[in-house]
Design a protein around this motif. Sequence first.
Motif, PDB file in Angstrom:
ATOM      1  N   TYR A 122       0.818  -1.213   0.000  1.00  0.00           N
ATOM      2  CA  TYR A 122       0.000   0.000   0.000  1.00  0.00           C
ATOM      3  C   TYR A 122       0.855   1.267   0.000  1.00  0.00           C
ATOM      4  N   TYR A 123       1.708   1.416   1.008  1.00  0.00           N
ATOM      5  CA  TYR A 123       2.434   2.677   1.165  1.00  0.00           C
ATOM      6  C   TYR A 123       3.577   2.842   0.169  1.00  0.00           C
ATOM      7  N   ALA A 124       4.112   1.738  -0.309  1.00  0.00           N
ATOM      8  CA  ALA A 124       5.204   1.815  -1.287  1.00  0.00           C
ATOM      9  C   ALA A 124       4.776   1.207  -2.619  1.00  0.00           C
ATOM     10  N   GLU A 125       3.486   1.348  -2.916  1.00  0.00           N
ATOM     11  CA  GLU A 125       2.975   0.800  -4.176  1.00  0.00           C
ATOM     12  C   GLU A 125       3.786   1.309  -5.356  1.00  0.00           C
ATOM     13  N   ARG A 126       4.113   2.586  -5.325  1.00  0.00           N
ATOM     14  CA  ARG A 126       4.912   3.175  -6.404  1.00  0.00           C
ATOM     15  C   ARG A 126       6.105   3.895  -5.787  1.00  0.00           C
ATOM     16  N   ILE A 127       7.284   3.495  -6.211  1.00  0.00           N
ATOM     17  CA  ILE A 127       8.532   4.109  -5.768  1.00  0.00           C
ATOM     18  C   ILE A 127       9.203   4.710  -6.991  1.00  0.00           C
TER      19      ILE A 127
END
Length: 218
Positions: A122-127
């Motif tokens: 969830y929180y690092a779905e897109r880096i």
Amino acid sequence: MRTIRKLGQEIIDVGQYMMNYGLAWGNSGNVSKRIDDDTMLITGSGTYMGHLDETDLVKVTISSGGYNETGKRPSKEIPMHAAIYQARPDAGFVIHSSPFWTTFAACTNLQIESKLFIESMYYAERIAYVDYYHPGSQELGRAVGEKAKEANVIILKNHGVIVFDSSMQEARMCLETIEMTCRMAAITKMTGLNPAVLSPDTATDFLDHSGYKPRRLW
């Protein structure tokens, strides 16, 4: 001053929290909060994250970078913070820091995988990644602003990381999650263990249907 204290209490609290839990060190890093469409409150230049008070917070105009010249100078990283707020109307809180494991990843070719556990999905779905530019430069601000359109976790090569979200709690959770994810990536690399990465379909299904949190609209 009392108004600044009220508006900035979350910044003061998160600075202490970051210092207590190894997410910041010394006067490294800066934090901001959106006050309205064109105003942010940001930590001052050279402030010690664990000892912030209202005198360390500066109101800055997002569109121009302007501030009251007679008070404390704001962080030099205004261009990064302003670019995020301009690119993302949903951004309410921005944290720039250099915690050990995330900075380790920023200084190496370590590959970060987000499809590992609930919070990382969830929180690092897109880096996103930004090449090195000098701190405080307009070039760095522009690069971060472009990447903010596609990700809320941005690793700054040879520098650290900047994260943003709608609130202090969510931005702090982004920072905690990317630090843990980078630590796991480094340890698996050093030990030769192979992480059990979930499939893209499983991650998508989790984000769409688990009810954990509303999925972000990118």
